[in-house]
Design a protein around this motif. Structure first.
Motif, PDB file in Angstrom:
ATOM      1  N   GLY A   1     -22.984   6.074   7.047  1.00 60.58           N
ATOM      2  CA  GLY A   1     -22.240   6.514   8.417  1.00 60.58           C
ATOM      3  C   GLY A   1     -23.594   6.123   9.538  1.00 60.58           C
ATOM      4  N   GLY A   2     -25.122   5.520   9.232  1.00 59.53           N
ATOM      5  CA  GLY A   2     -25.319   5.873  10.902  1.00 59.53           C
ATOM      6  C   GLY A   2     -27.043   6.822  10.783  1.00 59.53           C
ATOM      7  N   ALA A   3     -27.140   7.237   9.970  1.00 58.70           N
ATOM      8  CA  ALA A   3     -27.769   8.611   9.055  1.00 58.70           C
ATOM      9  C   ALA A   3     -29.496   7.384   9.143  1.00 58.70           C
ATOM     10  CB  ALA A   3     -28.039   9.430   8.384  1.00 58.70           C
ATOM     11  N   ASN A   4     -29.206   6.794   7.925  1.00 57.02           N
ATOM     12  CA  ASN A   4     -30.508   6.108   8.249  1.00 57.02           C
ATOM     13  C   ASN A   4     -31.185   5.063   8.891  1.00 57.02           C
ATOM     14  OD1 ASN A   4     -30.365   6.375   5.614  1.00 57.02           O
ATOM     15  ND2 ASN A   4     -29.448   4.072   5.082  1.00 57.02           N
ATOM     16  N   GLU A   5     -29.899   4.538  10.055  1.00 58.58           N
ATOM     17  CA  GLU A   5     -29.956   3.867  11.677  1.00 58.58           C
ATOM     18  C   GLU A   5     -31.585   5.463  12.786  1.00 58.58           C
ATOM     19  OE1 GLU A   5     -28.323   1.627   8.860  1.00 58.58           O
ATOM     20  OE2 GLU A   5     -27.820   3.495   9.503  1.00 58.58           O
ATOM     21  N   ALA A   6     -30.202   5.714  12.418  1.00 57.23           N
ATOM     22  CA  ALA A   6     -30.409   6.895  14.289  1.00 57.23           C
ATOM     23  C   ALA A   6     -30.991   7.653  13.815  1.00 57.23           C
ATOM     24  CB  ALA A   6     -29.070   7.897  14.017  1.00 57.23           C
ATOM     25  N   LEU A   7     -31.769   8.430  12.390  1.00 63.38           N
ATOM     26  CA  LEU A   7     -33.214   9.521  12.351  1.00 63.38           C
ATOM     27  C   LEU A   7     -34.270   8.578  12.237  1.00 63.38           C
ATOM     28  CD1 LEU A   7     -32.075  11.127   9.161  1.00 63.38           C
ATOM     29  CD2 LEU A   7     -32.054  12.605  11.602  1.00 63.38           C
ATOM     30  N   VAL A  47     -30.593   1.280  20.445  1.00 64.57           N
ATOM     31  CA  VAL A  47     -29.116   2.652  19.426  1.00 64.57           C
ATOM     32  C   VAL A  47     -29.211   1.956  18.536  1.00 64.57           C
ATOM     33  CG1 VAL A  47     -28.080   3.865  21.025  1.00 64.57           C
ATOM     34  CG2 VAL A  47     -26.883   1.657  20.937  1.00 64.57           C
ATOM     35  N   PRO A  48     -28.530   1.990  17.160  1.00 61.39           N
ATOM     36  CA  PRO A  48     -28.159   1.807  15.824  1.00 61.39           C
ATOM     37  C   PRO A  48     -26.862   0.132  16.765  1.00 61.39           C
ATOM     38  CG  PRO A  48     -28.192   3.836  15.313  1.00 61.39           C
ATOM     39  CD  PRO A  48     -28.097   3.750  16.384  1.00 61.39           C
ATOM     40  N   GLU A  49     -27.284  -0.954  15.481  1.00 64.06           N
ATOM     41  CA  GLU A  49     -25.956  -1.702  16.026  1.00 64.06           C
ATOM     42  C   GLU A  49     -25.233  -1.671  14.466  1.00 64.06           C
ATOM     43  OE1 GLU A  49     -25.974  -3.757  18.174  1.00 64.06           O
ATOM     44  OE2 GLU A  49     -27.407  -3.277  19.439  1.00 64.06           O
ATOM     45  N   ALA A  50     -23.657  -2.118  14.674  1.00 64.81           N
ATOM     46  CA  ALA A  50     -22.759  -1.939  13.907  1.00 64.81           C
ATOM     47  C   ALA A  50     -23.462  -2.689  12.947  1.00 64.81           C
ATOM     48  CB  ALA A  50     -21.604  -2.483  14.280  1.00 64.81           C
ATOM     49  N   GLU A  51     -23.958  -3.352  12.277  1.00 67.04           N
ATOM     50  CA  GLU A  51     -24.443  -4.901  11.465  1.00 67.04           C
ATOM     51  C   GLU A  51     -25.528  -3.620  10.614  1.00 67.04           C
ATOM     52  OE1 GLU A  51     -22.873  -7.567  14.386  1.00 67.04           O
ATOM     53  OE2 GLU A  51     -23.939  -5.577  14.721  1.00 67.04           O
ATOM     54  N   GLU A  52     -26.252  -3.117  11.279  1.00 64.66           N
ATOM     55  CA  GLU A  52     -27.370  -2.294  10.609  1.00 64.66           C
ATOM     56  C   GLU A  52     -26.502  -1.619   9.773  1.00 64.66           C
ATOM     57  OE1 GLU A  52     -30.899  -1.381  12.667  1.00 64.66           O
ATOM     58  OE2 GLU A  52     -29.855  -1.505  14.648  1.00 64.66           O
ATOM     59  N   ILE A  53     -25.702  -0.515  10.677  1.00 67.85           N
ATOM     60  CA  ILE A  53     -25.386   0.928   9.415  1.00 67.85           C
ATOM     61  C   ILE A  53     -24.040  -0.229   8.432  1.00 67.85           C
ATOM     62  CG2 ILE A  53     -23.227   3.131   9.842  1.00 67.85           C
ATOM     63  CD1 ILE A  53     -23.996   3.115  13.011  1.00 67.85           C
ATOM     64  N   LEU A  54     -23.698  -1.385   8.798  1.00 65.50           N
ATOM     65  CA  LEU A  54     -22.787  -1.755   7.649  1.00 65.50           C
ATOM     66  C   LEU A  54     -22.882  -2.182   6.367  1.00 65.50           C
ATOM     67  CD1 LEU A  54     -19.709  -3.076   7.246  1.00 65.50           C
ATOM     68  CD2 LEU A  54     -20.700  -5.059   7.797  1.00 65.50           C
ATOM     69  N   GLU A  55     -25.558  -2.060   6.425  1.00 61.35           N
ATOM     70  CA  GLU A  55     -25.597  -2.828   5.630  1.00 61.35           C
ATOM     71  C   GLU A  55     -26.464  -1.747   4.876  1.00 61.35           C
ATOM     72  OE1 GLU A  55     -29.952  -4.458   4.496  1.00 61.35           O
ATOM     73  OE2 GLU A  55     -29.383  -4.559   6.837  1.00 61.35           O
ATOM     74  N   SER A  56     -26.202  -0.144   5.021  1.00 61.01           N
ATOM     75  CA  SER A  56     -26.410   1.492   4.756  1.00 61.01           C
ATOM     76  C   SER A  56     -24.860   1.361   3.913  1.00 61.01           C
ATOM     77  CB  SER A  56     -26.586   2.345   5.701  1.00 61.01           C
ATOM     78  OG  SER A  56     -27.934   1.841   6.234  1.00 61.01           O
ATOM     79  N   ARG A  57     -23.840   0.969   4.399  1.00 61.96           N
ATOM     80  CA  ARG A  57     -22.350   1.179   4.329  1.00 61.96           C
ATOM     81  C   ARG A  57     -22.209   0.587   2.936  1.00 61.96           C
ATOM     82  NH1 ARG A  57     -17.147  -0.961   4.056  1.00 61.96           N
ATOM     83  NH2 ARG A  57     -15.366   0.881   3.757  1.00 61.96           N
ATOM     84  N   THR A  58     -22.763  -0.269   2.576  1.00 64.08           N
ATOM     85  CA  THR A  58     -22.653  -2.213   1.857  1.00 64.08           C
ATOM     86  C   THR A  58     -23.462  -0.668   0.589  1.00 64.08           C
ATOM     87  OG1 THR A  58     -22.315  -3.192   2.825  1.00 64.08           O
ATOM     88  CG2 THR A  58     -22.947  -3.674   0.989  1.00 64.08           C
ATOM     89  N   VAL A  59     -24.312  -0.154   0.798  1.00 61.80           N
ATOM     90  CA  VAL A  59     -25.664  -0.025  -0.265  1.00 61.80           C
ATOM     91  C   VAL A  59     -24.616   1.314  -0.849  1.00 61.80           C
ATOM     92  CG1 VAL A  59     -27.736   0.734  -0.504  1.00 61.80           C
ATOM     93  CG2 VAL A  59     -27.167  -0.933   0.530  1.00 61.80           C
ATOM     94  N   PHE A  60     -24.657   2.083  -0.183  1.00 65.19           N
ATOM     95  CA  PHE A  60     -23.627   3.588  -0.384  1.00 65.19           C
ATOM     96  C   PHE A  60     -23.010   3.221  -1.219  1.00 65.19           C
ATOM     97  CE2 PHE A  60     -20.010   6.222   0.293  1.00 65.19           C
ATOM     98  CZ  PHE A  60     -20.636   7.406   0.115  1.00 65.19           C
ATOM     99  N   ILE A  61     -21.807   2.321  -0.664  1.00 64.15           N
ATOM    100  CA  ILE A  61     -19.841   1.452  -1.833  1.00 64.15           C
ATOM    101  C   ILE A  61     -21.490   1.846  -3.471  1.00 64.15           C
ATOM    102  CG2 ILE A  61     -18.725   0.487  -2.099  1.00 64.15           C
ATOM    103  CD1 ILE A  61     -18.485   0.069   1.097  1.00 64.15           C
ATOM    104  N   THR A  62     -22.117   0.394  -3.100  1.00 64.02           N
ATOM    105  CA  THR A  62     -22.757   0.123  -4.819  1.00 64.02           C
ATOM    106  C   THR A  62     -22.666   1.574  -5.387  1.00 64.02           C
ATOM    107  OG1 THR A  62     -23.273  -1.413  -3.793  1.00 64.02           O
ATOM    108  CG2 THR A  62     -24.272  -0.641  -5.593  1.00 64.02           C
TER     109      THR A  62
END
Length: 273
Positions: free
Chosen positions: A145-151, A221-236
């Motif tokens: 949900g954004g931690a990878n990108e923001a941290l 600041v993180p782009e929505a597309e970046e967070i979406l990539e993390s979300r996809t990996v999270f769901i998998t």
């Protein structure tokens, strides 16, 4: 006027609001929370006088504990049609709203709770009572949900790896030293400090605040597309048998309930085998 079940809006002045989260027993974030947050964003973005919002918690032990895993997989309702998944829509708007957003943190902000405060413009935390963590890797997934990108932007790659891969808890003084938060403030002084800070900012010109934030956002600041990539990996990862087994073990030991498991989650996720 909107009615909220999990949030209370205290309009301190037309320019300064406090928004308090309260979802007993341990302030889990769930699909209802996200629906209310999207509705709140509609109010925040359209209020002509609002300049500063402080987010805090009614529970001194939990700012936002983490996502309610018992409700994982539920369909997420939204107040209106949106382009991105609901959580990504919310945090992307939080990053970019002209309103200045501040998190006043007591208690635990883990997982999506940490990702919430990371999306705020500034973070001030109780030196004695605030705890931060990204426990996802401990149960076999990645932050989605954004931690990878923001941290990585805030604390640097090496410390972001330490936070995410270790899946442990971090106290407020360490979080301050790393750049995860702006300041760790003695608990007895936190409310007054944030209140004075927010009131000072809210006295300034709204256009100047907006322009300054917009220009500073250019540093990244993180782009929505970046967070979406993390979300996809999270769901998998969440669908894997290993993760399902760990989540079941965590529920059996007290995940999502008041008690030692949640209070010391960082310690417990290291021992879910």
């Amino acid at each position: 006027m909107h009615t909220y079940n999990q949030f209370t809006i205290n309009r301190k002045t037309p320019a300064f609001w406090r928004i308090t989260f309260h979802n007993p027993p341990i302030n889990l974030l769930d699909p209802d929370t996200i629906f209310e947050l999207l509705t709140l964003m509609d109010q925040i973005e359209t209020d002509p006088d609002l300049k500063v919002v402080v987010f805090d918690s009614a529970d001194p032990e939990y700012f936002i504990a983490h996502y309610d895993m018992a409700r994982a997989g539920e369909k997420q309702p939204t107040p209106k049609e949106i382009e991105f998944p609901a959580w990504i829509d919310f945090v992307s708007r939080l990053y970019r709203t002209s309103v200045i957003t501040i998190a006043e943190i007591r208690g635990r902000a883990r997982g999506v709770g940490s990702e919430f405060v990371l999306a705020c413009d500034m973070r001030f935390a109780s030196k004695e009572k605030a705890i931060f963590g990204q426990p996802e890797v401990g149960i076999g997934v990645v932050p989605g949900g954004g931690a990878n990108e923001a941290l990585a932007r805030l604390v640097g790659r090496a410390r972001a790896l330490e936070i995410v891969l270790n899946a442990d808890d971090f106290d407020a003084e360490t979080a301050e030293r790393y750049g995860w938060i702006n300041r760790a403030v003695p608990d007895a002084e936190l409310n007054v400090f944030v209140e004075n800070f927010a009131r000072r900012i809210s006295s300034f010109d709204k256009l100047a605040l907006h322009d300054a934030k917009k220009l500073l956002n250019r540093t990244g600041v993180p782009e929505a597309e970046e967070i979406l990539e993390s979300r996809t990996v999270f769901i998998t990862g969440a669908m894997s048998a290993n993760t399902q087994k760990k989540v079941s073990t965590a529920f059996a030991r007290g995940l999502g309930k008041p008690g030692d498991f949640e209070l010391h989650l960082g310690q417990h996720v290291g021992n879910l085998e």
